[in-house]
Enzyme design. Structure first.
Site, PDB file in Angstrom:
ATOM      1  CB  CYS A 160      12.611   8.951   8.715  1.00  0.00           C
ATOM      2  SG  CYS A 160      13.648   8.003   7.803  1.00  0.00           S
TER       3      CYS A 160
ATOM      4  CE  LYS B  42      -2.099   3.092   2.917  1.00  0.00           C
ATOM      5  NZ  LYS B  42      -1.858   4.234   1.885  1.00  0.00           N
TER       6      LYS B  42
ATOM      7  N   GLY C  35       2.464   3.914  13.142  1.00  0.00           N
ATOM      8  CA  GLY C  35       3.251   2.384  13.822  1.00  0.00           C
ATOM      9  C   GLY C  35       2.583   1.733  14.851  1.00  0.00           C
TER      10      GLY C  35
ATOM     11  N   GLY D  73       6.728   4.883   8.309  1.00  0.00           N
ATOM     12  CA  GLY D  73       5.808   5.920   8.316  1.00  0.00           C
ATOM     13  C   GLY D  73       6.236   6.720   9.736  1.00  0.00           C
ATOM     14  CB  SER D  74       3.767   9.123  11.651  1.00  0.00           C
ATOM     15  OG  SER D  74       2.769   8.261  11.640  1.00  0.00           O
ATOM     16  CB  THR D  75       6.310   7.406  16.350  1.00  0.00           C
ATOM     17  OG1 THR D  75       7.649   7.275  15.728  1.00  0.00           O
ATOM     18  CG2 THR D  75       6.240   6.596  17.647  1.00  0.00           C
TER      19      THR D  75
ATOM     20  CD  GLU E 137       9.502  12.772  11.800  1.00  0.00           C
ATOM     21  OE1 GLU E 137       8.571  11.940  12.228  1.00  0.00           O
ATOM     22  OE2 GLU E 137      10.748  12.242  11.404  1.00  0.00           O
TER      23      GLU E 137
ATOM     24  CD  GLU F 141      13.191   0.527   9.357  1.00  0.00           C
ATOM     25  OE1 GLU F 141      13.562   1.508  10.081  1.00  0.00           O
ATOM     26  OE2 GLU F 141      13.742  -0.594   9.116  1.00  0.00           O
TER      27      GLU F 141
HETATM   28  P1  NAP Z   1       2.067   8.113   8.118  1.00  0.00           P
HETATM   29  O1  NAP Z   1       0.993   8.871   7.848  1.00  0.00           O
HETATM   30  O2  NAP Z   1       2.371   7.295   9.352  1.00  0.00           O
HETATM   31  O3  NAP Z   1       1.840   7.060   6.837  1.00  0.00           O
HETATM   32  C1  NAP Z   1       2.537   5.802   6.437  1.00  0.00           C
HETATM   33  C2  NAP Z   1       1.574   5.020   5.891  1.00  0.00           C
HETATM   34  O4  NAP Z   1       0.604   4.639   6.818  1.00  0.00           O
HETATM   35  C3  NAP Z   1       0.863   5.686   4.677  1.00  0.00           C
HETATM   36  O5  NAP Z   1       0.670   4.648   3.770  1.00  0.00           O
HETATM   37  C4  NAP Z   1      -0.426   5.887   5.254  1.00  0.00           C
HETATM   38  O6  NAP Z   1      -1.426   5.727   4.367  1.00  0.00           O
HETATM   39  C5  NAP Z   1      -0.530   4.741   6.207  1.00  0.00           C
HETATM   40  N1  NAP Z   1      -1.598   5.045   7.498  1.00  0.00           N
HETATM   41  C6  NAP Z   1      -1.893   6.515   7.837  1.00  0.00           C
HETATM   42  N2  NAP Z   1      -2.654   6.047   8.780  1.00  0.00           N
HETATM   43  C7  NAP Z   1      -3.193   4.840   9.012  1.00  0.00           C
HETATM   44  C8  NAP Z   1      -3.842   4.061   9.782  1.00  0.00           C
HETATM   45  N3  NAP Z   1      -4.737   4.661  10.696  1.00  0.00           N
HETATM   46  N4  NAP Z   1      -4.108   2.732   9.503  1.00  0.00           N
HETATM   47  C9  NAP Z   1      -3.135   2.228   8.648  1.00  0.00           C
HETATM   48  N5  NAP Z   1      -2.439   2.903   7.976  1.00  0.00           N
HETATM   49  C10 NAP Z   1      -2.339   4.159   8.010  1.00  0.00           C
HETATM   50  O7  NAP Z   1       3.417   8.728   7.350  1.00  0.00           O
HETATM   51  P2  NAP Z   1       3.513   9.764   6.307  1.00  0.00           P
HETATM   52  O8  NAP Z   1       3.113  11.007   6.781  1.00  0.00           O
HETATM   53  O9  NAP Z   1       3.263   9.190   5.027  1.00  0.00           O
HETATM   54  O10 NAP Z   1       5.353   9.823   6.437  1.00  0.00           O
HETATM   55  C11 NAP Z   1       5.881  10.511   7.386  1.00  0.00           C
HETATM   56  C12 NAP Z   1       6.546   9.851   8.378  1.00  0.00           C
HETATM   57  O11 NAP Z   1       7.058   8.709   8.038  1.00  0.00           O
HETATM   58  C13 NAP Z   1       7.554  10.488   9.182  1.00  0.00           C
HETATM   59  O12 NAP Z   1       6.959  10.399  10.616  1.00  0.00           O
HETATM   60  C14 NAP Z   1       8.851   9.943   9.030  1.00  0.00           C
HETATM   61  O13 NAP Z   1       9.629  10.098  10.027  1.00  0.00           O
HETATM   62  C15 NAP Z   1       8.462   8.421   8.647  1.00  0.00           C
HETATM   63  N6  NAP Z   1       9.304   7.781   8.121  1.00  0.00           N
HETATM   64  C16 NAP Z   1      10.372   7.075   8.434  1.00  0.00           C
HETATM   65  C17 NAP Z   1      11.366   6.413   7.782  1.00  0.00           C
HETATM   66  C18 NAP Z   1      12.267   5.489   8.381  1.00  0.00           C
HETATM   67  O14 NAP Z   1      12.701   4.552   7.856  1.00  0.00           O
HETATM   68  N7  NAP Z   1      12.446   5.399   9.767  1.00  0.00           N
HETATM   69  C19 NAP Z   1      11.535   6.711   6.515  1.00  0.00           C
HETATM   70  C20 NAP Z   1      10.755   7.618   5.936  1.00  0.00           C
HETATM   71  C21 NAP Z   1       9.488   8.347   6.714  1.00  0.00           C
HETATM   72  P3  NAP Z   1      -1.861   7.262   3.876  1.00  0.00           P
HETATM   73  O15 NAP Z   1      -0.958   7.746   3.070  1.00  0.00           O
HETATM   74  O16 NAP Z   1      -3.220   6.951   3.040  1.00  0.00           O
HETATM   75  O17 NAP Z   1      -2.314   8.184   5.084  1.00  0.00           O
END
Ligand code: NAP
Ligand code: MG
Length: 499
Positions: free
Chosen positions: A302, A191, A249, A244-246, A401, A267
């Site tokens: 991230c 996804k 996660g 994605g976000s903590t 963050e 991650e």
């Molecule tokens: P996000 O909002 O956590 O989304 C990540 C993924 O999870 C997306 O595909 C999102 O879908 C999905 N998601 C969102 N809400 C969900 C829910 N309630 N249930 C199931 N899945 C859900 O993160 P983002 O805004 O896309 O990215 C930014 C974050 O990613 C930052 O916190 C960053 O630090 C982190 N990140 C970490 C790394 C690492 O390797 N540690 C690398 C890159 C980014 P939608 O897009 O449809 O909301």
């Protein structure tokens, strides 16, 4: 090689046929209820396409296709060498379609198209090539039990893997998950983030062309709480890998606990420190890399080094050099070959980044550079590289963050104080250290509670080394052979030879 101009990129984009349907069992299909969502280009503010909005019925269909493909052995039972050849072909196909894939990622999330072309796309191809090579080079084990027992320890694929990824490096994040999952023989349902579905959808077709059998790689675009949650709760998903976000996660841990106890690998976010000691000889390099560390990819990284800890003796000189380097990071049109920083992913995110900057001002910080939102062309998704100082450990900007080009700089006196501040975050993804004292470099690297320490550089990254976090930055590792742990289970087979 001459770099493409804005006009070249626009001409290319007009020729592209965007893939907007889900990819299930080797075919593009609409969501079962016909639902779609609009995908907006942050450079123009205009809709690029309407993309299938997959719900739980579509996820059921994709997981069923993945499971059927896995159970049939069409991929899992192929020889490792055959899987290697297929994934190596996929790597080549990614490079052959680099322009198209680069444009898709830039149009979806606003990064400079040249960065996508020179960094992201070769990076994704490189990750497929690296894992392809691992296929026939990783051996299983025999336990040292003596002549009466022959006990083997073998790695076996888990079955159906779900991958849920963010928008900041759309193709790369997909590759980091898919390459190790596929090389082990698993089937995958991916996804992509809602903001960046197009390169993943195109990748699925390239994978089929490379020889990944139908059903082995499925892509379900959609919204997190719908398609993402359905994967998190699916009883036939054996392992779920997430970036994605903590906050999200933690939801996946809950989904797993409330469903089938699937493995969940996270991650997540970061708030990485960059420690500049007064024995760093090349302060100009440190400053140039520090600017890169929080401005590259619009700061939407991230592991971005957003907490600058600078020893008092070099504070003035370092800050002066940093402000000079930030001039070359002013935002610009993502299709302009000279832009180093493009547009933030969407207007809502630009609003959030500006609120963070406001919180810094409100909580007593002073802005040393940037701080403004800009309109370029038809879009106001641009934020200047911004540095604040004068904020204590409790400040919002120091703790949370931002995921934008915003850093907080703080002077320190002693190494111990810098280490305490660096380690005082709930996150623990990465850190950088600048010093020419060998003993200090080792001492500090050892003391930092993070997944990756970069010494005299920032953001060290390569498929050869694991990437991932301590603390609330997550667990499990992407890249390197260690990533295979997420997509395999160990089996002990004990053959008693005495009887
Ligand atoms: P996000 O909002 O956590 O989304 C990540 C993924 O999870 C997306 O595909 C999102 O879908 C999905 N998601 C969102 N809400 C969900 C829910 N309630 N249930 C199931 N899945 C859900 O993160 P983002 O805004 O896309 O990215 C930014 C974050 O990613 C930052 O916190 C960053 O630090 C982190 N990140 C970490 C790394 C690492 O390797 N540690 C690398 C890159 C980014 P939608 O897009 O449809 O909301
Ligand atoms: Mg999101």
């Amino acid at each position: 090689m001459t770099r493409k101009t804005q006009i070249d990129w626009q001409a290319l984009s007009q020729k592209l046929r965007l893939r907007t349907q889900a990819f299930i069992d080797g075919q593009y299909v609409d969501a079962m209820d016909g639902a779609t969502f609009e995908s907006i280009n942050p450079r123009t503010g205009q809709a690029v396409s309407k993309v299938a909005r997959c719900g739980s019925a579509d996820v059921d269909r994709a997981v069923a296709a993945a499971k059927k493909a896995f159970d049939s052995g069409v991929w899992a039972a192929r020889s490792p060498r055959e899987r290697k050849q297929v994934l190596a072909r996929l790597s080549d196909l990614i490079l052959q379609h680099a322009d198209e894939l680069a444009w898709l990622d830039s149009a979806d999330m606003g990064k400079p198209v040249n960065d996508a072309l020179s960094i992201d796309i070769p990076g994704a191809a490189g990750v497929f090539a690296w894992y392809a090579e691992s296929a026939d080079k990783v051996y299983d084990q025999i336990a040292p039990l003596g002549p009466d027992v022959h006990a083997t320890i073998t790695r076996e694929p888990v079955g159906v893997v779900a991958a849920v990824v963010p928008w900041n490096f759309p193709l790369d994040m997909a590759a980091w998950k898919l390459a190790p999952a596929l090389v082990c023989g698993n089937s995958v349902v991916l996804k992509p983030a809602e903001q960046s579905p197009h390169s993943a959808l195109r990748l699925a077709e390239l994978a089929l062309q490379a020889g990944v059998p139908a059903g082995v790689l499925n892509v379900v675009p959609g919204l997190g709480p719908e398609a993402g949650q359905a994967l998190g709760r699916h009883p036939d998903v054996a392992s779920l890998t997430f970036t994605g976000s903590t906050e999200v996660g933690k939801l996946f841990q809950r989904y797993a606990g409330e469903s089938n106890m699937k493995m969940v690998w996270l991650e997540a976010g970061g708030k990485s420190a960059n420690l500049i000691f007064d024995d760093c000889a090349d302060l100009d390099l440190a400053a140039a890399k520090a600017a890169f560390g929080f401005c590259f990819n619009q700061g939407e990284v991230c592991s971005a080094n957003t907490r600058l800890l600078v020893q008092r003796g070099v504070w003035d000189r370092f800050m002066e050099r940093l402000l000079v380097h930030l001039k070359s990071w002013q935002p610009g049109d993502p299709l302009n070959a000279d832009s180093r920083m493009g547009a933030l992913v969407d207007r809502g995110h630009a609003d959030r980044v500006m609120q963070f900057i406001e919180s810094g001002r409100r909580e007593g910080g002073s802005v040393l550079a940037g701080g403004q939102r800009l309109t370029i062309g038809a879009s106001d998704c641009y934020v200047q590289p911004t540095v604040l100082t004068g904020l204590g450990p409790e400040a919002t900007l120091v703790r949370e963050e931002v995921f934008g080009p915003v850093a907080v700089a703080t002077p320190f006196e002693m190494e111990a104080q810098a280490l305490q501040w660096a380690n005082s975050s709930p996150y623990g993804l990465a850190a950088s250290v600048w010093t020419d004292d060998l003993k200090r470099a080792h001492r500090v690297a050892r003391a930092l509670r993070v997944g990756t320490v970069s010494v005299n550089t920032v953001d060290a990254l390569d498929p050869c080394v694991p990437f991932g976090g301590f603390g609330q930055s997550g667990f499990g590792r992407d890249l390197s052979l260690h990533a295979l742990d997420k997509f395999t289970q160990l089996k002990t087979s004990w053959f008693d030879l005495k009887t």
